[in-house]
Design a protein around this motif. Structure first.
Motif, mmCIF file in Angstrom:
data_model
loop_
_atom_site.group_PDB
_atom_site.id
_atom_site.type_symbol
_atom_site.label_atom_id
_atom_site.label_comp_id
_atom_site.label_asym_id
_atom_site.label_seq_id
_atom_site.Cartn_x
_atom_site.Cartn_y
_atom_site.Cartn_z
ATOM 1 N N MET A 1 0.593 -1.263 -0.102
ATOM 2 C CA MET A 1 -0.106 0.042 0.065
ATOM 3 C C MET A 1 0.893 1.304 -0.124
ATOM 4 S SD MET A 1 -2.898 1.304 -0.031
ATOM 5 C CE MET A 1 -4.153 2.386 0.413
ATOM 6 N N LYS A 2 1.864 1.364 0.963
ATOM 7 C CA LYS A 2 2.577 2.504 0.975
ATOM 8 C C LYS A 2 3.620 2.827 -0.422
ATOM 9 C CE LYS A 2 3.659 2.580 5.828
ATOM 10 N NZ LYS A 2 4.553 2.292 7.080
ATOM 11 N N GLU A 3 3.712 1.629 -1.118
ATOM 12 C CA GLU A 3 4.587 1.933 -2.214
ATOM 13 C C GLU A 3 3.778 2.505 -3.432
ATOM 14 O OE1 GLU A 3 7.781 2.824 -4.041
ATOM 15 O OE2 GLU A 3 7.862 1.761 -2.044
ATOM 16 N N LEU B 1 1.664 7.040 -6.574
ATOM 17 C CA LEU B 1 0.558 7.882 -6.846
ATOM 18 C C LEU B 1 0.724 9.131 -6.532
ATOM 19 C CD1 LEU B 1 -2.217 8.284 -7.913
ATOM 20 C CD2 LEU B 1 -3.115 7.847 -5.564
ATOM 21 N N LEU B 2 1.465 9.559 -5.540
ATOM 22 C CA LEU B 2 1.750 10.965 -4.828
ATOM 23 C C LEU B 2 2.850 11.469 -5.897
ATOM 24 C CD1 LEU B 2 1.348 13.073 -2.894
ATOM 25 C CD2 LEU B 2 3.001 12.080 -1.335
ATOM 26 N N GLU B 3 3.788 10.751 -6.240
ATOM 27 C CA GLU B 3 4.988 11.338 -7.202
ATOM 28 C C GLU B 3 4.514 11.533 -8.493
ATOM 29 O OE1 GLU B 3 8.312 8.871 -7.348
ATOM 30 O OE2 GLU B 3 8.569 8.717 -5.410
ATOM 31 N N LEU C 1 -1.184 21.362 -6.870
ATOM 32 C CA LEU C 1 -0.170 21.022 -5.970
ATOM 33 C C LEU C 1 -0.490 21.583 -4.392
ATOM 34 C CD1 LEU C 1 3.448 21.396 -7.629
ATOM 35 C CD2 LEU C 1 2.275 19.362 -6.935
ATOM 36 N N ASP C 2 -1.178 22.879 -4.505
ATOM 37 C CA ASP C 2 -1.760 23.644 -3.420
ATOM 38 C C ASP C 2 -2.626 22.969 -2.751
ATOM 39 O OD1 ASP C 2 -2.051 25.818 -1.574
ATOM 40 O OD2 ASP C 2 -3.903 26.339 -2.660
ATOM 41 N N LEU D 1 -3.299 17.016 2.221
ATOM 42 C CA LEU D 1 -2.009 16.012 3.158
ATOM 43 C C LEU D 1 -2.003 16.709 4.526
ATOM 44 C CD1 LEU D 1 0.143 15.351 0.315
ATOM 45 C CD2 LEU D 1 -1.246 13.623 1.582
ATOM 46 N N LYS D 2 -1.767 18.060 4.673
ATOM 47 C CA LYS D 2 -1.870 18.741 6.105
ATOM 48 C C LYS D 2 -3.076 18.229 6.802
ATOM 49 C CE LYS D 2 1.248 22.526 4.666
ATOM 50 N NZ LYS D 2 1.057 23.736 4.313
#
Length: 160
Positions: free
Chosen positions: A1-3, A8-10, A21-22, A28-29
């Motif tokens: 899952m982490k990979e 996906l995030l990259e 991105l904002d 994420l915050k």
């Protein structure tokens, strides 16, 4: 899952605009806030909710960020409804004794003005507390103090 998540995030970071991105940073915050504050629900973190209880009232403030706006660049009505419902439901759960909870049975909202500015503040107070239901009213304000919505909610009292 982490990979899979890293990939996906990259990909989103590489392909996203500054606006994208904002939005990702804001989300994420929010998840980070949820994790750090041990919130039960993701919605509090995702919306960056600041919640306060005082004298049988609940007040929730959320920053207005483009991610919660509709295509007219004002706070989406569903977000206003969510924050009002959360303030009223939080208050219902706050006043109940150990072993009981409250869930929304009915929610009525009257939208009055557009949600614009720096933040949205919702305040809830008890109208009636019975043995099976609680009726609560809520008001939503924008940062300039103008009321943007009025709501009432009925909450079922349930045994956990």
């Amino acid at each position: 899952m982490k990979e899979e998540l890293r990939k996906l995030l990259e990909e989103c970071i590489d392909r996203g605009s500054e606006k994208d991105l904002d939005a990702m940073a804001h989300l994420l915050k929010g998840i980070q806030l949820k994790i750090e504050n041990n919130h039960d629900a993701f919605i509090g973190g995702l919306l960056h909710m600041d919640r306060k209880f005082e004298d049988k009232t609940c007040e929730i403030t959320v920053p207005i960020h483009p991610i919660i706006n509709n295509n007219l660049n004002i706070v989406h009505g569903g977000i206003t409804a969510t924050v009002l419902d959360t303030a009223m439901g939080s208050l219902a759960n706050y006043i109940l004794p150990e072993g009981y909870g409250a869930v929304t049975n009915q929610l009525n909202i009257h939208y009055i003005a557009p949600g614009i500015g720096d933040f949205l503040r919702c305040k809830a107070e008890i109208v009636h507390q019975g043995t099976k239901t609680i009726v609560i009213s809520g008001e939503a304000y924008r940062s300039d103090g103008k009321k943007i919505a009025y709501a009432t909610g009925t909450f079922f009292i349930i045994k956990k």
